[in-house]
Design a protein around this motif. Sequence first.
Motif, short mmCIF file in Angstrom:
data_model
loop_
_atom_site.label_atom_id
_atom_site.label_comp_id
_atom_site.label_asym_id
_atom_site.label_seq_id
_atom_site.Cartn_x
_atom_site.Cartn_y
_atom_site.Cartn_z
N GLY A 1 0.80 -1.22 0.00
CA GLY A 1 0.00 0.00 0.00
C GLY A 1 0.82 1.26 0.00
N GLY A 2 1.87 1.33 0.82
CA GLY A 2 2.70 2.53 0.88
C GLY A 2 3.42 2.80 -0.42
N TYR A 3 3.96 1.74 -1.02
CA TYR A 3 4.66 1.89 -2.30
C TYR A 3 3.71 2.36 -3.39
N VAL A 4 2.53 1.74 -3.47
CA VAL A 4 1.57 2.12 -4.50
C VAL A 4 1.05 3.54 -4.26
N VAL B 1 -8.82 -0.52 -4.54
CA VAL B 1 -8.85 -1.98 -4.66
C VAL B 1 -7.45 -2.51 -4.38
N PRO B 2 -7.30 -3.80 -4.05
CA PRO B 2 -5.95 -4.34 -3.90
C PRO B 2 -5.16 -4.12 -5.20
N PRO B 3 -4.02 -3.43 -5.14
CA PRO B 3 -3.29 -3.08 -6.36
C PRO B 3 -2.76 -4.32 -7.09
N PRO B 4 -3.13 -4.51 -8.34
CA PRO B 4 -2.66 -5.69 -9.09
C PRO B 4 -1.19 -5.54 -9.47
N ALA C 1 -6.03 3.49 -7.40
CA ALA C 1 -5.70 4.47 -6.36
C ALA C 1 -5.91 5.87 -6.91
N GLY C 2 -6.42 6.74 -6.06
CA GLY C 2 -6.63 8.12 -6.46
C GLY C 2 -5.97 9.07 -5.48
N TRP D 1 7.71 7.10 0.92
CA TRP D 1 6.30 6.78 1.17
C TRP D 1 6.16 5.36 1.68
N ALA D 2 6.87 4.43 1.06
CA ALA D 2 6.79 3.02 1.48
C ALA D 2 7.28 2.87 2.91
#
Length: 240
Positions: free
Chosen positions: A19-22, A46-49, A73-74, A159-160
């Motif tokens: 999540g942090g990376y995305v 949503v869970p990032p593919p 992600a927005g 961010w990650a």
Amino acid sequence: MTSVRIERRFQGPAKSGNGGYVAGLAGTALAGVLADGLVPQVTLRVPPPMEIDLELVVSSEGAQLRNGEQLVAGAVPVPADFLVDATIDPVSFEEAQNAEAGYRGLTWHPFPSCFVCGLENPRGLQLKPGPVGDGRTACTWTPAADLASDGLVDPVFLWAALDCPSGWAIDLEGRPSVLGQLTACVDAQPQPGEECVVMGQLLELDGRKTLTVSTLYDSDGRVLARARATWIQVDPALFN
């Protein structure tokens, strides 16, 4: 519009991106076009593919990471004052090292291959945030050279690094959670090999949501980056 691919190295749960990376992919892209006094707030939809081409669209009004018609992600701009409580009192590098012995992920982890804090991911950051009291966690981070561009650590990895240390301020065994939203500000970037400290802190429990903050410090005790996160309680079996 830019094409983005989340490599498996950057996974959180086994089936989706960290999540942090995305959030950092969308957040750093938006940060580059924001006016002073604004910071990016990223919501994961949503869970990032992983391992597929995603589209990253950026304007001064926001950024979107999309999988075709699906919003992954927005990011939107919010006032920097949103992070007014995100600077956590630090501990020394040595104290953070000592806290790592209490990292609960050493014995149990909902997502052991997580890029940030999973010890089964040999190419991850392998952060080990342990408790230091008052709802705080601390860990050390010495960024590797492959995380840098132009001599400084890429902001997406800051961010990650701000992600999981505050997540482990939650009782993740009794309340397993994934990142739902991350608002972050990068003030400065460290060099590879610099001895940094990452702090996390629990703020509030609200139903299935948990609010936390995190702060990244450099070797001189200077704030490098700050974040505020919202976590969502989940069944880990749905993500692994």
